[in-house]
Design an enzyme around this catalytic site. Structure first.
Site, PDB file in Angstrom:
ATOM      1  N   MET A  78       7.162   7.146  -1.955  1.00 57.94           N
ATOM      2  CA  MET A  78       7.275   8.422  -2.655  1.00 57.94           C
ATOM      3  C   MET A  78       5.935   8.847  -3.264  1.00 57.94           C
ATOM      4  SD  MET A  78      11.020   7.992  -4.485  1.00 57.94           S
ATOM      5  CE  MET A  78      11.038   9.701  -5.051  1.00 57.94           C
ATOM      6  N   HIS A  79       5.883  10.114  -3.690  1.00 59.37           N
ATOM      7  CA  HIS A  79       4.829  10.693  -4.532  1.00 59.37           C
ATOM      8  C   HIS A  79       3.532  11.051  -3.815  1.00 59.37           C
ATOM      9  CE1 HIS A  79       7.511   9.318  -7.629  1.00 59.37           C
ATOM     10  NE2 HIS A  79       7.151   8.055  -7.523  1.00 59.37           N
ATOM     11  N   ASP A 237      11.954   6.188  -0.762  1.00 57.22           N
ATOM     12  CA  ASP A 237      12.327   4.797  -0.522  1.00 57.22           C
ATOM     13  C   ASP A 237      13.331   4.258  -1.522  1.00 57.22           C
ATOM     14  OD1 ASP A 237      10.484   4.800  -2.623  1.00 57.22           O
ATOM     15  OD2 ASP A 237       9.120   3.370  -1.704  1.00 57.22           O
TER      16      ASP A 237
END
Length: 489
Positions: A78-79, A237
């Site tokens: 992520m991110h 995830d």
């Protein structure tokens, strides 16, 4: 068959899950290691994710000639900020989740919006890990790149774009961008406007099991998938991993140790921490949310220890020796802040430390202290759950921390909850495949998909004597961070 694709940090994994919810075959392709040109920086090339995804997909299809894939879904780290121009071309390497260079941008956002207002709007404070802060860093330091941006995506969404030609994102992933109105599951116009992010850059939002695209002709030629195959939105995830472990109902909790470590609890409504120590995101389950605490360097701590102190030994060698050391590591403590820390400190400058080294400290002590220190750090999240009234009915263990009996035992005793190990904990790719099955309407919902595919292999009960010893150790662990912070100034 249903295809799940996990675009991780170290590699991309593809799995095929059958109509009984069982994983049939998996394959993976490693990524190039992420680059750290300066301390706290972490970058990867999105084109390398796409290469690895193609390879992993081709490998699983080759393992089952003639297989019919009904639908696919993606998950992944992520991110990360993937910046594309108007033609969909990558403008620069992605600043990924563990890149923590953006503390000044966090401070700017809190000054412009107000910390409390930002938590009200997005359910989270500004943290260096989040996508928006990375975009603002590029805006300040690479204005020529920022001026060419036309689309922004996260890592697995870039791979989906290459598979389908569609710019899309699920609400669970979008929760980690700091641009989502988490309570209402939509982009925050106010945050985007103040940050100077045009809404046209933001992809269309979907619920995780929702079909959002189909495989393109070009991608079909490159991967072996059939053109027109449905693709569900998937999740980041942690959301997909929670689905793969059956963490769907309020009260269900998972503790997953991968590169990072996450304690994840499903909730019926968005539960905000006024101090922002926990992340509050939309769940991959439509109409539900989740809270989670993150330890930046969980499995990464054990890898660092091995590579630094014992490069010629295996992980099994290290943990076998550590199992002979008593609970509490004879007073040795490890704070796992190799990449700063998120929960509960929100401090990208935090540093790791061993405390309590004596003349009798051995390599086995260091190993056990690392295993315990990671679990202590994750217990910080359980402490916050208790503070905020978030129920915990039991804990399911996942990732590398679930695979070895010693780390399972340590976690059960430190958390002081009965911990379950699943028969087959297959991770985010498995959860993504279940979402694909729901999107294809094979299962009516994620609850039914999980009921078909998930079984418990073992329950680890806490040992009262070890629980008491670890309660004392945890009290000492809690004192290390403020002491070190005082030393660092």
């Amino acid at each position: 068959m249903f295809l799940g694709i996990d675009v991780g940090t170290g590699g991309t994994r593809a799995v095929l899950v059958d109509d009984k919810g069982q994983l049939v075959v998996s394959a993976s392709s490693e990524h190039q290691p992420f680059r750290t040109p300066h301390p706290g920086w972490a970058e990867q090339d999105p084109e390398d994710w796409w290469r690895a995804a193609q390879e992993a997909i081709r490998l699983v299809l080759a393992a089952m000639p003639g297989v019919k894939v009904e639908a696919a879904a993606l998950t992944g780290q992520m991110h990360g900020a993937v910046m594309l121009d108007k033609d969909g071309k990558v403008l620069r390497p992605s600043l990924i989740w563990c890149d923590v260079r953006t503390e000044p941008q966090c401070e700017w956002l809190h000054k412009q919006i107000g910390r409390a207002r930002l938590i009200e709007l997005t359910a989270n404070p500004a943290l260096p890990n989040f996508t928006l802060t990375k975009l603002l860093w590029v805006k300040e330091h690479e204005p020529e790149i920022f001026a060419r941006i036309a689309h922004i995506l996260c890592p697995k969404d870039y791979v989906r774009y290459r598979l389908t030609g569609i710019y899309a994102m699920d609400v669970q992933e979008a929760s980690g961008t700091l641009l989502l109105d988490v309570a209402h599951r939509r982009w925050s116009k106010e945050v985007a406007k103040i940050a100077g992010i045009p809404e046209s850059w933001l992809p269309q939002l979907f619920e995780s099991p929702e079909i959002c695209a189909t495989i393109s002709d070009e991608a079909a030629k490159l991967t072996g998938l059939k053109a027109g195959t449905s693709v569900a939105a998937g999740a980041g995830d942690q959301g997909a991993g929670a689905v793969g472990m059956g963490i769907l109902e309020p009260g269900s909790v998972s503790a997953t140790i991968g590169t990072s470590g996450v304690v994840f609890a499903a909730t019926a409504e968005p539960t905000r921490d006024p101090l922002g120590r926990l992340h509050t995101f939309c769940h991959a389950v439509p109409g539900r949310w989740h809270v989670m605490g993150v330890t930046q360097a969980a499995g990464l701590s054990l890898r660092w220890l091995k590579e630094t102190l014992a490069p010629d030994k295996t992980y099994d060698d290290l943990t076998a020796a550590a199992a002979k050391i008593p609970a509490g590591s004879d007073g040795l403590l490890w704070t796992p802040y190799l990449f700063g820390e998120r929960t509960p400190h929100l401090d990208p400058t935090a540093t790791a430390a061993f405390v309590g080294i004596t003349s009798t400290t051995t390599e086995a002590h260091f190993t056990r202290a690392v295993l315990e220190g990671v679990a202590y750090s994750l217990k910080d999240t359980f402490s916050l759950f208790a503070e905020l009234g978030i129920p915990v009915k039991g804990v399911r263990l996942g990732g590398g921390g679930a695979r070895g009996p010693l780390w399972r035992e340590i976690q059960a005793n430190i958390y002081d909850y009965a911990c379950e190990r699943l028969t087959a904990e297959e991770g985010g790719a498995f959860g993504a495949a279940l979402m694909a099955g729901v999107g294809a309407q094979y299962w009516p919902n994620l609850e039914a998909a999980c009921a078909a595919g998930i079984t418990v292999a073992e329950t680890i009960q806490p040992n009262p004597k070890a629980v008491q010893r670890y309660a004392e150790g945890y009290a000492g662990f809690r004192r290390v961070y403020p002491a070190l912070k005082g030393i660092r100034g």
